[in-house]
Enzyme design. Structure first.
Site, PDB file in Angstrom:
ATOM      1  N   HIS A 179      -6.075   1.715  -3.503  1.00 49.62           N
ATOM      2  CA  HIS A 179      -5.073   1.146  -2.596  1.00 49.62           C
ATOM      3  C   HIS A 179      -4.631  -0.219  -3.109  1.00 49.62           C
ATOM      4  CE1 HIS A 179      -7.993  -1.585  -0.295  1.00 49.62           C
ATOM      5  NE2 HIS A 179      -8.736  -0.938  -1.175  1.00 49.62           N
ATOM      6  N   HIS A 225      -2.703   0.933   7.130  1.00 50.69           N
ATOM      7  CA  HIS A 225      -2.953   0.828   5.695  1.00 50.69           C
ATOM      8  C   HIS A 225      -3.130   2.230   5.130  1.00 50.69           C
ATOM      9  CE1 HIS A 225      -4.069  -1.330   2.087  1.00 50.69           C
ATOM     10  NE2 HIS A 225      -5.187  -0.640   1.985  1.00 50.69           N
ATOM     11  N   CYS A 252       0.816  -1.223   0.000  1.00 52.01           N
ATOM     12  CA  CYS A 252       0.000   0.000   0.000  1.00 52.01           C
ATOM     13  C   CYS A 252       0.848   1.271   0.000  1.00 52.01           C
ATOM     14  CB  CYS A 252      -0.982  -0.006   1.165  1.00 52.01           C
ATOM     15  SG  CYS A 252      -0.255  -0.039   2.819  1.00 52.01           S
TER      16      CYS A 252
END
Length: 150
Positions: free
Chosen positions: A123, A111, A60
């Site tokens: 993402h 994240h 990510c």
């Protein structure tokens, strides 16, 4: 103690400027959105790989580093932990296209993605690879912060 009126006016101006919200123009919004979508079309479906930063696999934060570098010529930190301290923090309801959106998945997992408007973000997902997701109940409950770096 003598107070200088010019200093008071300057401090007031700085305070007011710092408190005002700055919405981006529709032209800037569209420019950012086009850049992000161009990038996404080249990376869509690329599998998730922890530490990865190429088409064989990308995580990510690696995806965000590549996006900002290639599309906006902007260097951002490599890890989600350091991204969380970069730029200006923005609330969920203040997100603009191009803002980074950070989540706390559990006590140790973080994240990051990029906000594209309409409660959606791009993402690198462990299950789907590079994808677009909606800020549904799961993601809203994991929201940590937004970061404005553009």
């Amino acid at each position: 103690m003598k107070i200088n009126l010019k200093i008071i006016i300057l401090l007031f101006a700085i305070f007011i400027g710092g408190c005002s919200s700055t919405k981006i123009s529709s032209k800037e919004r569209n420019f950012r959105l086009n850049k992000i979508h161009d990038f996404y079309s080249n990376w869509k479906g690329t599998k998730y790989k922890y530490g990865g930063m190429n088409k064989h696999g990308v995580d990510c934060s690696g995806l965000m580093v590549l996006l900002y570098s290639h599309e906006f010529h902007k260097k951002i930190p490599r890890t989600t932990k350091t991204i969380a301290k970069f730029g200006k923090e923005v609330d969920l309801n203040e997100l603009e296209v191009g803002d980074l959106i950070l989540f706390k998945i559990n006590w140790s997992t973080r994240h990051v993605g990029v906000y594209i408007g309409n409660k959606k973000f791009i993402h690198s997902s462990r299950r789907k690879g590079v994808t677009i997701s909606t800020l549904d109940e799961f993601w809203i409950n994991k929201f940590w912060q937004g970061r404005r770096v553009l």
